[in-house]
Design an enzyme around this catalytic site. Sequence first.
Site, PDB file in Angstrom:
ATOM      1  N   SER A 238       0.845  -1.182   0.000  1.00  0.00           N
ATOM      2  CA  SER A 238       0.000   0.000   0.000  1.00  0.00           C
ATOM      3  C   SER A 238       0.884   1.237   0.000  1.00  0.00           C
ATOM      4  CB  SER A 238      -0.908  -0.002   1.234  1.00  0.00           C
ATOM      5  OG  SER A 238      -0.121   0.258   2.380  1.00  0.00           O
ATOM      6  N   LYS A 239       0.233   2.379  -0.064  1.00  0.00           N
ATOM      7  CA  LYS A 239       0.963   3.648  -0.161  1.00  0.00           C
ATOM      8  C   LYS A 239       1.985   3.825   0.959  1.00  0.00           C
ATOM      9  CE  LYS A 239      -2.201   6.551  -2.663  1.00  0.00           C
ATOM     10  NZ  LYS A 239      -3.472   7.183  -2.407  1.00  0.00           N
ATOM     11  N   ARG A 240       1.671   3.245   2.080  1.00  0.00           N
ATOM     12  CA  ARG A 240       2.556   3.347   3.232  1.00  0.00           C
ATOM     13  C   ARG A 240       3.932   2.745   2.929  1.00  0.00           C
ATOM     14  NH1 ARG A 240       2.730  -0.604   6.958  1.00  0.00           N
ATOM     15  NH2 ARG A 240       1.124  -1.960   6.124  1.00  0.00           N
ATOM     16  N   HIS A 241       4.009   1.841   1.947  1.00  0.00           N
ATOM     17  CA  HIS A 241       5.298   1.245   1.586  1.00  0.00           C
ATOM     18  C   HIS A 241       6.049   2.078   0.556  1.00  0.00           C
ATOM     19  CE1 HIS A 241       2.943  -2.369   2.917  1.00  0.00           C
ATOM     20  NE2 HIS A 241       4.058  -2.571   3.561  1.00  0.00           N
ATOM     21  N   GLY A 242       5.457   3.182   0.102  1.00  0.00           N
ATOM     22  CA  GLY A 242       6.091   3.980  -0.950  1.00  0.00           C
ATOM     23  C   GLY A 242       5.145   4.060  -2.131  1.00  0.00           C
TER      24      GLY A 242
END
Length: 469
Positions: A238-242
Site C-alpha cells: 500500500s501507499k505506506r510502503h512507498g
Amino acid sequence: MTHVVTRFPPSPTGYLHVGGARTALFNWLYARRMKGKFVLRIEDTDTARSTQASVDAIFEALEWLGLDWDDGPYYQTRRFPVYREHIQKLLDTGHAYYCTCSPAQVEQMRQKALATGGKPKYDGTCRTKNLPPGDTAVVRFKAPLAGTTVLEDVVKGNIVFRNDELDDFVICRSDGSPTYNLAVVVDDITMGVNTIIRGDDHVMNTPKQIQLYKAFGCPLPLFGHVPMVLGRDRARLSKRHGATSVTAYRDMGFLPETLINYLVRLGWSHGDQEFFTKDELIEVFNLENIGRAAGVFDMEKLLALNADHIKAAPAARLVEPLAPFLRETGVDIEGDPKTEKVIATLKARSKTLLEMAQSALFYYQEEIVYEEDAARKVLTVEALAPLQSVTARLEALEDYSEPSIEAVFKAVAEETGLKLGKIAQPVRVALSGRTASPGIFEITAIIGKERVLARLRKAMAYIEQKGIA
Ligand code: GLU
C-alpha cells in the site's frame, strides 16, 4: 488448442497500481505467448467511484508498459442492454427469479442465519413464488442448494465450496442495473474470454461466477488466482510502503522493461533467471510457473534491476526516456549529436534515468558550477601547471579524438613527472565540476574542443583568483 483469450478488467477508481499491472502483465504475456488475444475492459459500473481521470491514468500506464490490447476498451456502463438480455435468459430458463424482499427483511434473514451458526444469507423466501417483475423487485440467481462448486485453479489447485454456504445472490438491482458478478460473467462469455488470471482477492467471487457459467450452459474458463503483492513487512502493498502507482516509477526514472521484468518475477519464475527482456518473456512465460507464495516488493532489487536494464539498453533507446529529466533543468538533449555518446558513458553507472540526467548535466551546461569540496581539494595552485600544459596541447591538436587526447595526457605526465590521476583530476573538476565522472578522455572528447578549452581557462582563472584572495 483453442485460441487463448485473456483480459484485463480494471475498475477505474484510481491509478494503475503495481498489483494491477502485474495482473495485466500476466494476461498480456500469456496472450502473446499463445498468439491469442488480450481484451481490455473498463469496469466502471460503480459510477460514484469511477472517474475519467482514472481511465486515462490506466491507459497511460498500460501504454508506458507497452501492454497493448487487441480488443476493447469495452466499458461496462455502455453494455447494459447485453446484461439485461442475459438476465432475461436466466429468468426464462428458470435460473433466476424476481424477489421483493426488502433490504431490512434480507438483513433480518442474514442475522438469523448468523445467530444459528450459519453463513449470513438470503433464505429463499421468493424462490418459488414465481413473482412478476415490479418496481421494487430485484432478480436473484437460483443457486444450487446442495452439493459443491469446485474451482479448479491453475495456481492454487482445487478449491471446493459448499453450495449450502452460498445463497441466491442478486444479479439485477431494482433499478435494472446488473450486479458485479453477473456483469463480469456476461462480459467474459460474450467477449470470448477463456483464460482468467486475477488477484486472489477475487477467489470468493469465483464460485458464484462458476454457477452462472453453468446456468448459461457455457464452458468454464481457465481460472488462476495469483497471490497479492506484499510490502517488505509482508503486509499487502500500500501507499505506506512507498509509491504504488506504475507511472510514479516512470517519473522516478525507471524503464518500463525494468517494471515488466520485476513484476513478472514477483509471482512467476523460470529457474534462477532474474533478467528478462520482454521478448524473452513472451517466449517462455507460462501459467504453470506462477507461484503460490506472495511476492514481496523490494525497492533495492528494483533499483538493481533498473541498473541492469539501463546498462543493457542501446544508448539510442535511452534518449527519449531520458529527455524529460534533463528538460526539467532546461536542457534539450533530443537532436543534440553528442547525446548518444553521453549516454554511452553513463549507462553502466546509473541506477535510474534521474540519476543519469544528473550525471549528464555537465555535458550540456554553459557554466560549470564546481562542487564546493571538489573545488577546494582539487582546484589548487599545484593544479595550475598541468592544467596549463593540457590546455596548450589540446589547443594545438588538429585531430581532436579520444586517442589523441589520451596522448596529450600522457605527454603532460611525462613533462611534469606527475601521475596521470594528478592531471586528470583537476581537468575533471574543470570540465564537470565534480571529482567523479566517466573516463577523462571520453568526456574531454565528447564535450568538444572549444568548450573544453573555455572550461579549462575558467578553472585556471578560478585558481588564480583564489590564490590572490
Ligand atoms: N474489476 C476488478 C478489479 O479491478 C477485476 C475483476 C476480475 O478480474 O474479474 O479488481
